[in-house]
Design a protein around this motif. Sequence first.
Motif, mmCIF file in Angstrom:
data_model
loop_
_atom_site.group_PDB
_atom_site.id
_atom_site.type_symbol
_atom_site.label_atom_id
_atom_site.label_comp_id
_atom_site.label_asym_id
_atom_site.label_seq_id
_atom_site.Cartn_x
_atom_site.Cartn_y
_atom_site.Cartn_z
ATOM 1 N N THR A 99 62.375 8.480 51.999
ATOM 2 C CA THR A 99 62.890 9.729 52.383
ATOM 3 C C THR A 99 61.988 10.774 51.374
ATOM 4 N N THR A 100 60.826 11.339 51.802
ATOM 5 C CA THR A 100 60.048 12.084 50.988
ATOM 6 C C THR A 100 59.548 13.450 51.578
ATOM 7 N N VAL A 101 59.112 14.258 50.782
ATOM 8 C CA VAL A 101 59.052 15.695 51.268
ATOM 9 C C VAL A 101 57.258 15.795 51.324
ATOM 10 N N ASN A 102 56.721 15.865 52.717
ATOM 11 C CA ASN A 102 55.407 16.061 52.862
ATOM 12 C C ASN A 102 55.108 17.619 53.198
ATOM 13 N N MET A 103 54.309 18.186 52.393
ATOM 14 C CA MET A 103 53.850 19.490 52.692
ATOM 15 C C MET A 103 52.452 19.947 52.949
ATOM 16 N N LEU A 104 51.899 20.117 53.955
ATOM 17 C CA LEU A 104 50.756 20.142 54.696
ATOM 18 C C LEU A 104 50.284 21.322 55.323
ATOM 19 N N TYR A 105 49.046 21.762 55.415
ATOM 20 C CA TYR A 105 48.315 22.696 55.943
ATOM 21 C C TYR A 105 47.341 22.081 56.894
ATOM 22 N N PHE A 106 47.311 22.521 58.163
ATOM 23 C CA PHE A 106 46.537 22.181 59.127
ATOM 24 C C PHE A 106 45.209 23.000 59.365
ATOM 25 N N THR A 107 44.005 22.451 59.436
ATOM 26 C CA THR A 107 42.832 23.380 59.335
ATOM 27 C C THR A 107 41.968 22.992 60.267
ATOM 28 N N GLY A 108 40.816 24.011 60.389
ATOM 29 C CA GLY A 108 39.566 23.613 61.384
ATOM 30 C C GLY A 108 39.890 24.167 62.662
ATOM 31 N N SER A 109 38.652 24.318 63.443
ATOM 32 C CA SER A 109 38.590 25.276 64.606
ATOM 33 C C SER A 109 39.633 24.571 65.797
ATOM 34 N N LEU A 110 39.848 23.427 65.502
ATOM 35 C CA LEU A 110 41.116 22.624 66.484
ATOM 36 C C LEU A 110 42.287 22.057 65.683
ATOM 37 N N GLY A 111 42.475 22.448 64.446
ATOM 38 C CA GLY A 111 43.688 22.079 63.832
ATOM 39 C C GLY A 111 43.803 20.779 63.603
ATOM 40 N N GLN A 112 42.767 19.846 63.669
ATOM 41 C CA GLN A 112 43.043 18.532 63.423
ATOM 42 C C GLN A 112 42.627 17.777 62.320
ATOM 43 N N SER A 113 42.573 18.742 61.124
ATOM 44 C CA SER A 113 42.420 18.185 59.911
ATOM 45 C C SER A 113 43.725 18.529 58.873
ATOM 46 N N GLN A 114 44.295 17.456 58.637
ATOM 47 C CA GLN A 114 45.628 17.946 57.764
ATOM 48 C C GLN A 114 45.203 17.699 56.220
ATOM 49 N N THR A 115 45.915 18.536 55.224
ATOM 50 C CA THR A 115 45.868 18.359 54.021
ATOM 51 C C THR A 115 46.909 18.260 53.341
ATOM 52 N N PHE A 116 47.261 17.695 52.385
ATOM 53 C CA PHE A 116 48.689 17.272 51.801
ATOM 54 C C PHE A 116 48.309 18.071 50.113
ATOM 55 N N VAL A 117 49.585 18.713 49.902
ATOM 56 C CA VAL A 117 49.457 19.477 48.568
ATOM 57 C C VAL A 117 50.433 18.730 48.019
ATOM 58 N N THR A 118 50.239 18.626 46.666
ATOM 59 C CA THR A 118 51.264 18.124 45.663
ATOM 60 C C THR A 118 51.005 18.609 44.251
ATOM 61 N N SER A 119 51.789 18.403 43.248
ATOM 62 C CA SER A 119 51.265 18.945 41.806
ATOM 63 C C SER A 119 50.580 17.968 41.042
ATOM 64 N N CYS A 120 50.391 16.741 41.653
ATOM 65 C CA CYS A 120 49.485 15.605 41.109
ATOM 66 C C CYS A 120 48.024 15.881 41.267
ATOM 67 N N ASP A 121 47.700 16.679 42.374
ATOM 68 C CA ASP A 121 46.240 16.901 42.667
ATOM 69 C C ASP A 121 45.956 18.273 42.279
ATOM 70 N N ARG A 122 44.524 18.225 41.857
ATOM 71 C CA ARG A 122 43.699 19.430 41.597
ATOM 72 C C ARG A 122 43.714 20.516 43.071
ATOM 73 N N ARG A 123 43.484 19.692 44.058
ATOM 74 C CA ARG A 123 43.153 20.084 45.235
ATOM 75 C C ARG A 123 43.971 19.527 46.214
ATOM 76 N N PRO A 124 44.127 20.095 47.553
ATOM 77 C CA PRO A 124 44.661 19.545 48.655
ATOM 78 C C PRO A 124 43.826 18.086 48.900
ATOM 79 N N VAL A 125 44.625 17.154 49.501
ATOM 80 C CA VAL A 125 44.153 15.941 49.859
ATOM 81 C C VAL A 125 44.361 15.483 51.235
ATOM 82 N N SER A 126 43.024 15.228 52.149
ATOM 83 C CA SER A 126 43.259 14.740 53.308
ATOM 84 C C SER A 126 43.433 13.269 53.445
ATOM 85 N N GLY A 127 43.721 12.952 54.728
ATOM 86 C CA GLY A 127 43.720 11.448 55.046
ATOM 87 C C GLY A 127 45.253 11.192 54.997
ATOM 88 N N VAL A 128 45.738 9.920 54.488
ATOM 89 C CA VAL A 128 47.126 9.488 54.688
ATOM 90 C C VAL A 128 47.838 10.271 53.684
#
Length: 640
Positions: A478-507
């Motif tokens: 039961t976790t919180v995912n925080m995402l931005y959807f990017t690209g010209s079709l919105g089909q790339s998702q990037t997760f943001v956390t305090s453990c990453d210097r930059r947003p992370v794509s993928g799983v």
Amino acid sequence: MKATTRNRRRRSAVAALGVVTLGASLLLAATPTTAMSATAMSATATPSAADGPSASIILGEVNEENGLRQIEQGDGTTAPVTVGGRSARKTVQTSAPAQHMYFQVDDAVAFDGAFVACLQVEYFDEGGATFRVQYDSTSSAYAGTGSVNRTGSNTWKTAGFELMDARFANRENGGADFRVEAGTTGVTFNNVKLTIIQDDDGVTPPCAAADPEPEPTPIRWRLKYDEPFEKKIRTEASPWVLDDYSEPVDDFNDDNGDLYRLQLGPKFDAAMATMRTYRQETEFGKDGWLTASLSTRESGGRVDDSYTDAAERPSIKTEKLETAGAVAKIAVPHYTGGAIIRNTEPLPKYYRIEYDLKTLDFGGLRNGSLFYDGKYNGYTLGECKTFYPWVGDPNDIDPADPCATRSVREDSNEAYNAFHFMSILDFPAMPRNLAMYHWHRKVLMDQFSPAPSRNTNGYDVCNSLTGEKYPWDTSNRTTVNMLYFTGSLGQSQTFVTSCDRRPVSGVQKSAVELRPELMPHKDYAFAIERTEAGYTLEVSGVFKNVGKQTYRFTRGFIDDDAGVIGANVPIFHYNVDAEEYGGQFNTSHTAQGAFGSKTWDNQWPAGSAYPDYFVIGEPYTNVGEGQARIDNIRLYVPKK
């Protein structure tokens, strides 16, 4: 990208967006990105890494060198030019397949070590080709960064490349330490600056440490609407209306979209003929500013029928909750129903929308088990529950038997449960099929709880106190995912956390882990803001492993994700009016299936506008089951 975490021992990233790629990342900005904060809600983090030795060069007829030298040699030939009112140097085509510009760092600045550095280049944005940096790293003399996608604005822009493992041992051609690779179209530079980061903290992006941004001016908000749910939501006064699909959001993958005919052929229409969708919408709150939107399926009492038995229909009702008072209960007792709360009219251009989550029961562990209260991962047991009929494989559907399709509850590699804590979409949302929603999201905070039958390799949760991640499978799911959807079709998702210097794509990379057992005595506050700086995602509460925290991330409307797509990457359909957008991300989309192909043109044309609509609830009509209680939805607008 800006991140803020309160009550943390470690500082988090404060910078424009990028993703580590081959030891380096890239960030790009045409204008400075500013942070924003809600009054009394957050404090801006200060980079803990310190900038150290630096070197720079101004390019032109005669270069002005300051610890950085441009090298003319072999496949790296340049010529002086004047463009955009500035002196510069432009790469020249040689016999080599690509054009290059080489640079050497003064050994007194950095030589033959292991360096974290920020490399900033000012380039003339002409044409549409890409360029990147290849640098002498600890693993290769020509380690590559992400690419800058030029947009043809014919203006000067600055790109920053974050080098996480630079060596600078003069191992490139001509004794250089790095070069710019620009294909056959070349590139024009005015100046280049390199900053070595001393005492790198492992969290702050190097270019944020090298060039800290000024403290932002806090946004002063004015409360426009407040919904405490003290009055009954009169959904019973609104009729259930048969959806004949004559007014789709799109004809691509809306409930009756052509995508499914391309993939499933005649089976899709045969399946759709066995079921009917009913919708109910009720405006409530002051000026009717909120809408309760429900959807349900009727199929003659079949296992996927959530309409015939009124007890199976989704609902949004007010009730009194002990210790919490008046709340709204969002209930989806059957997975083919959907229930959301959204704004009735488009949100203002700039706003803050927030609410309190009082209870949550959409899957995850309770007392260490997925089995609780006669449910499994939040789903009732017994009859089958499947993704029917919106699937992509004709072998995964029997029009007469929903149970022939893969399960949403268990025993399939797609099974999961979920809840939208809050998302921003580009249309006035009604519950729809899963795939359709995935093409209309801008930003999202959600709970996503896969069943054990689904592959969760690589799923992580951030512990912001240590800066380390732990496997999602060891969490309470039961976790919180925080995402931005990017690209010209919105089909790339990037997760943001305090453990990453930059947003992370993928799983899935979860920002934090909730503690459902504390609710309703302790609740969680979710908020999304839209200002000139971009979209901000925020969650506050008492979390597992880290205690009481506020997590806050901001991303500009057009930013970079060099490791995912490339620089100049937009948040999908960010423009709420036509004046915010010039058409540079317009594209077509072609879908192919076993039964043909079709192209949809002008997916993001100039002159288009996509007003913001928030969604709280369970929006999918072929997956998701459970209930949640919420309170105090508030809309703020900037004070004038």
